[in-house]
Write an enzyme that holds these catalytic residues in place. Structure first.
Site, PDB file in Angstrom:
ATOM      1  N   THR A  11       0.837  -1.201   0.000  1.00 13.11           N
ATOM      2  CA  THR A  11       0.000   0.000   0.000  1.00 13.11           C
ATOM      3  C   THR A  11       0.872   1.251   0.000  1.00 13.11           C
ATOM      4  O   THR A  11       1.937   1.250   0.606  1.00 13.11           O
ATOM      5  CB  THR A  11      -0.824   0.003   1.308  1.00 13.11           C
ATOM      6  N   GLY A  67      -3.912  -5.811   6.790  1.00 11.30           N
ATOM      7  CA  GLY A  67      -4.915  -4.867   7.264  1.00 11.30           C
ATOM      8  C   GLY A  67      -5.714  -5.349   8.463  1.00 11.30           C
ATOM      9  O   GLY A  67      -6.064  -4.556   9.343  1.00 11.30           O
ATOM     10  N   ARG A 111     -13.578  -8.348   0.360  1.00  9.27           N
ATOM     11  CA  ARG A 111     -12.731  -8.046   1.516  1.00  9.27           C
ATOM     12  C   ARG A 111     -12.239  -6.592   1.461  1.00  9.27           C
ATOM     13  O   ARG A 111     -11.809  -6.106   0.427  1.00  9.27           O
ATOM     14  CB  ARG A 111     -11.538  -9.003   1.527  1.00  9.27           C
ATOM     15  N   VAL A 112     -12.317  -5.937   2.597  1.00  8.93           N
ATOM     16  CA  VAL A 112     -11.783  -4.580   2.724  1.00  8.93           C
ATOM     17  C   VAL A 112     -10.746  -4.602   3.845  1.00  8.93           C
ATOM     18  O   VAL A 112     -10.994  -5.193   4.901  1.00  8.93           O
ATOM     19  CB  VAL A 112     -12.917  -3.574   3.049  1.00  8.93           C
ATOM     20  N   THR A 159       0.849   0.057   6.738  1.00 13.62           N
ATOM     21  CA  THR A 159       0.938  -0.887   5.640  1.00 13.62           C
ATOM     22  C   THR A 159       1.100  -2.275   6.248  1.00 13.62           C
ATOM     23  O   THR A 159       1.458  -2.419   7.402  1.00 13.62           O
ATOM     24  CB  THR A 159       2.112  -0.529   4.705  1.00 13.62           C
ATOM     25  N   GLY A 160       0.795  -3.293   5.450  1.00 14.51           N
ATOM     26  CA  GLY A 160       0.883  -4.652   5.972  1.00 14.51           C
ATOM     27  C   GLY A 160      -0.480  -5.303   6.032  1.00 14.51           C
ATOM     28  O   GLY A 160      -1.391  -4.893   5.318  1.00 14.51           O
TER      29      GLY A 160
HETATM   30  C1  SD4 Z   1      -4.519  -4.313   3.215  1.00 17.70           C
HETATM   31  N1  SD4 Z   1      -2.956  -2.897   4.340  1.00 17.70           N
HETATM   32  O1  SD4 Z   1      -5.409  -4.318   2.363  1.00 17.70           O
HETATM   33  C2  SD4 Z   1      -3.399  -3.351   3.044  1.00 17.70           C
HETATM   34  C3  SD4 Z   1      -2.322  -3.986   2.246  1.00 17.70           C
HETATM   35  C4  SD4 Z   1      -1.024  -3.314   2.377  1.00 17.70           C
HETATM   36  O2  SD4 Z   1       1.048  -2.807   1.807  1.00 17.70           O
HETATM   37  O3  SD4 Z   1      -0.732  -2.585   3.264  1.00 17.70           O
HETATM   38  N2  SD4 Z   1      -0.129  -3.441   1.554  1.00 17.70           N
HETATM   39  O4  SD4 Z   1      -4.492  -5.085   4.160  1.00 17.70           O
END
Ligand code: SD4
Length: 325
Positions: free
Chosen positions: A187, A241, A215-216, A238-239
């Site tokens: 992200t 979610g 999915r969100v 990020t990571g």
């Molecule tokens: C998610 N946080 O949809 C987002 C994905 C993400 O770096 O962070 N990618 O879970």
């Protein structure tokens, strides 16, 4: 990822202080109230933050607003088909559909978001329209698409041949297992402090690769993927979610800064909270970045491998985020 390494890596502690000072009525103010602010400055997640920051800097260096800067900045990876985790060219869900999440927040705590939005290349700009042209904070799915089309956004196919190919390959095994620091968690979250001393943030993603349809994640959720409090600072995540939503991560980071923690310490404490609440973090990556009102910044993540981009008067650089594990 390899071109990340080509950029200068510096400690977050290297932030410089230029410009005028600020006064605040909280622990944060007590600690930093007389410091001179480093502004303007923009920070964003991962190496695709480098070109994104450059676009944001175009706005900031002309004394433009942090809000305009973060929107312009994150539109860069949204439009780039080679960024496989944001906007056009992003990995699709299990059904082969590219569904996008984004949110934006300004200095007055106005915010707008879209989730599960299909066919629109720039979800961040739709999120801004939700913020500015509706009485609501979030629109999702069909409703968000309808709104975007009414506002003049163009309907496009966002699934590029490269992402379609990877999806078809994935379909053969159809396993969904979050993997650390590969292209399914990238992200872009961006935070800016403008030359008037105002903060704004934006966050946009195609979400976890091959996620369930519908999915969100955290990225469009104010407080989870992004939070801005113009008195204190801003944070973005990020990571994975789901782990960020459970802790309302970005809001937590801002509140930790309000208590007097530096941006890096606030990110670290939030990461530690996530680790404490999860049973197993072996396959879980979460990273936060934060920017305070004085233009100090920092980042922290669970596992090694997360980096973030910074641009200020001294130029642009990529910083290795410190990690707990
Ligand atoms: C998610 N946080 O949809 C987002 C994905 C993400 O770096 O962070 N990618 O879970």
């Amino acid at each position: 990822m390899s071109n990340r390494r080509k950029f200068i890596k510096l400690s977050a502690l290297g932030a410089t202080f230029l410009g005028s000072g600020f006064h605040f009525e909280n622990a944060f103010a007590g600690k930093l109230g007389k410091a001179k602010a480093n502004m303007p400055v923009v920070i964003s997640t991962w190496n695709h933050g480098i070109p994104a920051n450059a676009a944001a800097w175009e706005v900031l260096s002309k004394r433009g607003s942090a809000l305009d800067a973060v929107e312009a900045g994150v539109r860069v990876p949204e439009a780039d088909p080679n960024v496989r985790t944001v906007g056009y060219g992003g990995y699709p869900d299990r059904e082969g559909k590219v569904t996008l999440d984004a949110c934006i927040m300004d200095k007055d705590s106005n915010c707008g978001a879209v989730a599960f939005l299909q066919h629109i290349k720039h979800p961040i700009s739709v999120a801004r329209k939700v913020m500015e042209d509706t009485p609501h904070v979030m629109l999702v799915g069909e409703g968000a698409l309808q709104f975007a089309l009414e506002k003049g956004f163009e309907k496009e196919n966002l699934l590029t041949p490269a992402s379609e190919k990877d999806w078809k390959k994935w379909l053969k095994e159809s396993k969904y297992k979050p993997v650390i620091n590969i292209e399914n968690h990238d992200t872009i979250g961006m935070l800016a402090l403008d030359s008037n001393g105002n903060l704004a943030g934006a966050c946009t993603t195609s979400g976890a690769a091959f996620k369930m349809h519908g999915r969100v994640g955290d990225s469009p959720i104010i407080g989870a993927g992004l939070f801005v409090d113009n008195e204190v600072g801003a944070a973005t995540a990020t990571g994975l979610g789901e782990a960020v939503v459970r802790m309302v991560g970005s809001h937590l980071v801002v509140e930790l800064m309000r208590q007097g923690n530096s941006p890096e310490d606030a990110c670290r404490l939030a990461v530690e909270r996530i680790i404490k609440k999860q049973k197993d973090v072996k396959d879980l990556q979460v990273g936060f970045i934060a920017l305070n009102k004085n233009g100090e910044y920092g980042g922290y993540c669970i596992h090694k491998g997360f980096d973030y981009a910074v641009q200020d008067k001294s130029g642009g650089k990529l910083i290795d985020g410190k990690s707990k594990l």
